[in-house]
Design an enzyme around this catalytic site. Structure first.
Site, short mmCIF file in Angstrom:
data_model
loop_
_atom_site.label_atom_id
_atom_site.label_comp_id
_atom_site.label_asym_id
_atom_site.label_seq_id
_atom_site.Cartn_x
_atom_site.Cartn_y
_atom_site.Cartn_z
N ASP A 36 0.91 -1.21 0.02
CA ASP A 36 0.09 -0.02 0.00
C ASP A 36 0.73 1.15 -0.02
OD1 ASP A 36 -2.01 1.92 0.37
OD2 ASP A 36 -2.85 1.31 2.24
N ASP A 96 -2.41 6.30 -5.68
CA ASP A 96 -2.64 5.58 -4.49
C ASP A 96 -2.74 4.06 -5.10
OD1 ASP A 96 -3.20 4.58 -1.98
OD2 ASP A 96 -5.26 4.84 -2.21
#
Length: 505
Positions: free
Chosen positions: A180, A383
Site C-alpha cells: 500500500d 494510490d
C-alpha cells in the site's frame, strides 16, 4: 510559479496515553472506542515548478480500443505474466516480487475465501471508505467554505487489492502482505494474540521463535516517530513501545513496535527492520498476514531500504485478478525509453502521500475543455490501494459527457453504487470504446490500458471506472484500476514518477 493550494489538515489524534504504566489492555480499549480530536494546520504548498501548458489533441493517437467481451471477465485459472518492461531487457530489476490480486486464482488464499468473496457493491463501498479517510486528511477550503469530512481515525484504509510475499524472522518464514503506497507502517499479526487475530493463510508469526526479533523501547526516538506514521500517539507497556492504527472502515491493528529481519530475496536481507507486531487485529484483510507500507514516512519500507535501493521502486498491476504483476525495488541498467516521467510532488499537509500535477484529460483522442485550475484546486495523489479514480466534480462530469457521447450506440443500464455510467454488453462479441488518457505536468501522458476503463459487475452491467468527488476541494485520487498493466516507477530521490505501457499482462 510554484504550484500551491490552500488547505486544512485534519489529522487523526489518538487518546492513547504515553504513560509508561498504562497496561496494554487499556491501550487496546482506548484505541478502539475513543473518538478522535482534530487539529488545524496552516496552509500547505507543493514542491515543484511551473504547471504544464494547455494541451491540444494528439494527432498520432489511435482513438479507441476494440476489446473482446470475454476479456472483460477474469479467467478461472491463474495466468502468470513474464513481461517486465520497466528496464531495457527483462528482469533487470534488483529485487522483484510477484504481485497477485487478493481475491483471484493466483492468490494462495483463493481456495479459502471463495465463499466470502466481496460483491462488486461491497468492493465499491469499501473503496469509498478509504477515499473518505484520505480526503478527511485534506479538508481543503474552496471559495472560503470548508469541505465536509468524516470523522474516521487512523490512516487510509488498509484493504488494498494486491499482495506480495516477503520473509520475516530468523529463520525466515514467508508471509503474504497487502502492499500500500497510502500507508507507512508495515505490520503483521503476532503470537500471542492478546484478544483477537483474524484468520490468515500462513501460521501467525511467533517472535519468541525468531533469534533476530527485539522490541523498541518507549524512550527510543523511533517510538515517537509512530505518531506521524499512524496518526496515533504511541503507548508504552513494560518499557516497550506500543503502536495502534485504525483504518477508515474501523479495521485496526494494535501491538508492539519492534525490529526484525526482513527478507525480500536471498540477496536482499534487511536486519533490524522496524515493523508492527500485531497482538490484536481485525478487519478486511482477507487471509493475508498484514500490510507492507510503501509511503514516504521515515518508517516506511521505502525509507528503511533507501541506502540500498535509493528510494526507487516500481510495480505493474495485472489486468485481471487471474493474472500476475510485479513489485520491484531499485534497478540495474537503463530505464526503458517507453517510460515518461513527470515531477513527483510533496504536500506539506501530509508528506507521506505521492502527489502529482494532473493538468488535462483526453477521451477518444480529444482534450476535454477542463481548465487546469480545476485540478490545481483539489490536488492529486496516486494510490495503490484505492480502486476507482476520483476526479473533481467538474472534470468528472465533462469526462462522463464525452464518454457517453462516444458510447451512444450501446445500451445504458442502472448505476452500481458510485458508478453512474454503465452499459449492457449482452449479445456483443466485441465492443469499441474510446481511449482515455490523463496528462501530467510537462504534458506527460498516462494512456489508460483498455483493462482500466471499466469496472465489471457482469456483462450486463459494465461501468466506467471513474467517479466524481462531492466537492471541488476534495483531493483527486488516481486509483489502481487505471494503473493496470502500466509500469509505474516511483523515483523518490529524483522526485519524479514515470508511466510506461505494457508492463505486465
Amino acid at each position: 510559479m510554484a504550484n500551491t493550494f490552500m488547505g486544512r489538515r485534519e489529522k487523526a489524534r489518538s487518546m492513547a496515553t504515553t504513560n509508561p504504566f498504562l497496561s496494554l489492555g487499556v491501550l487496546f480499549s482506548t484505541l478502539l472506542i475513543l473518538s478522535l480530536l482534530f487539529c488545524s494546520e496552516n496552509a500547505s504548498a507543493y514542491e515543484g515548478g511551473v504547471r504544464g501548458e494547455t494541451m491540444e489533441s494528439d494527432p498520432h493517437q489511435q482513438h479507441s480500443h476494440v476489446i473482446k467481451i470475454s476479456d472483460l471477465l477474469p479467467a478461472p485459472v491463474c495466468s502468470t505474466s513474464t513481461s517486465t518492461s520497466t528496464h531495457e531487457g527483462n528482469n533487470n530489476a534488483q529485487t522483484m516480487l510477484k504481485v497477485v490480486h487478493k481475491h483471484g486464482p493466483c492468490s494462495k488464499h483463493s481456495s479459502k475465501q471463495k465463499a466470502k468473496l466481496p460483491t462488486p457493491t461491497q468492493i465499491l463501498l469499501e473503496d469509498q471508505s478509504r477515499v473518505e479517510m484520505i480526503q478527511s486528511r485534506f479538508a481543503n477550503q474552496v471559495h472560503g467554505s470548508k469541505a465536509t469530512t468524516p470523522t474516521h481515525s487512523g490512516r487510509s484504509l488498509g484493504t488494498g487489492n494486491y499482495i506480495v510475499t516477503v520473509g520475516i524472522g530468523s529463520p525466515k518464514r514467508d508471509f503474504s502482505l497487502i502492499f500500500d503506497t497510502g500507508s507507512d507502517l508495515t505490520w503483521i499479526q503476532c503470537e500471542p494474540c492478546v484478544a483477537h487475530c483474524y484468520k490468515q493463510q500462513e501460521p501467525i508469526f511467533n517472535p519468541s521463535k525468531s533469534s533476530s526479533y527485539s522490541n523498541i523501547t518507549c524512550n527510543a526516538k523511533e517510538c515517537s516517530s509512530l505518531k506521524s506514521a499512524t496518526g496515533n500517539s504511541p503507548g508504552c507497556t513494560s518499557s516497550t513501545c506500543v503502536y495502534g492504527i485504525q483504518y477508515g472502515d474501523q479495521s485496526y491493528s494494535v501491538g508492539y513496535f519492534g525490529r526484525e529481519t526482513l527478507t525480500l530475496t536471498s540477496s536482499d536481507v534487511f536486519n533490524k527492520f522496524m515493523f508492527g507486531c500485531g497482538q490484536r487485529n481485525d478487519g478486511l484483510f482477507g487471509y493475508t498476514a498484514g500490510l507492507l507500507g510503501l509511503g514516504r514516512n521515515k518508517i516506511s519500507l521505502i525509507s528503511q531500504t533507501y541506502q540500498k535501493y535509493g528510494g526507487l521502486f516500481s510495480y505493474c498491476l495485472p489486468s485481471t485478478s487471474s493474472s500476475t504483476g510485479y513489485l520491484a525495488f531499485g534497478y540495474q541498467g537503463k530505464i526503458s525509453s517507453n517510460v515518461k516521467f513527470t515531477p513527483l510532488l510533496v504536500n506539506t499537509a501530509d508528506p507521506s502521500f505521492y502527489f502529482l500535477d494532473l493538468i488535462a484529460i483526453s477521451v477518444g483522442g480529444k482534450k476535454l475543455p477542463i481548465s487546469a485550475s480545476v485540478f490545481a484546486t483539489s490536488g492529486t495523489i496516486i494510490d495503490s490501494g484505492t480502486v476507482i479514480t476520483r476526479l473533481p466534480p467538474t472534470a468528472y462530469s465533462t469526462l462522463r459527457s464525452s464518454f457517453r457521447k462516444l458510447m451512444s450506440s450501446y445500451p445504458m443500464v442502472s448505476p452500481i453504487s458510485i458508478l453512474d455510467t454503465c452499459y449492457n454488453f449482452t449479445g456483443y462479441k466485441t465492443v469499441k470504446i474510446p481511449k482515455i488518457a490523463l496528462y501530467f505536468r510537462g504534458g506527460i501522458p498516462m494512456d489508460i490500458d483498455s483493462s482500466g476503463v471499466f469496472f465489471v459487475r457482469n456483462i450486463a452491467q459494465v461501468c466506467l471506472a471513474f467517479a466524481g468527488n462531492s466537492d471541488a476541494g476534495d483531493i483527486a485520487i488516481l486509483g489502481n484500476k487505471q494503473q493496470q498493466r502500466l509500469d509505474v516507477i516511483y523515483d523518490v530521490a529524483k522526485k519524479r514518477i514515470g508511466f510506461g505501457l505494457g508492463g505486465c499482462s
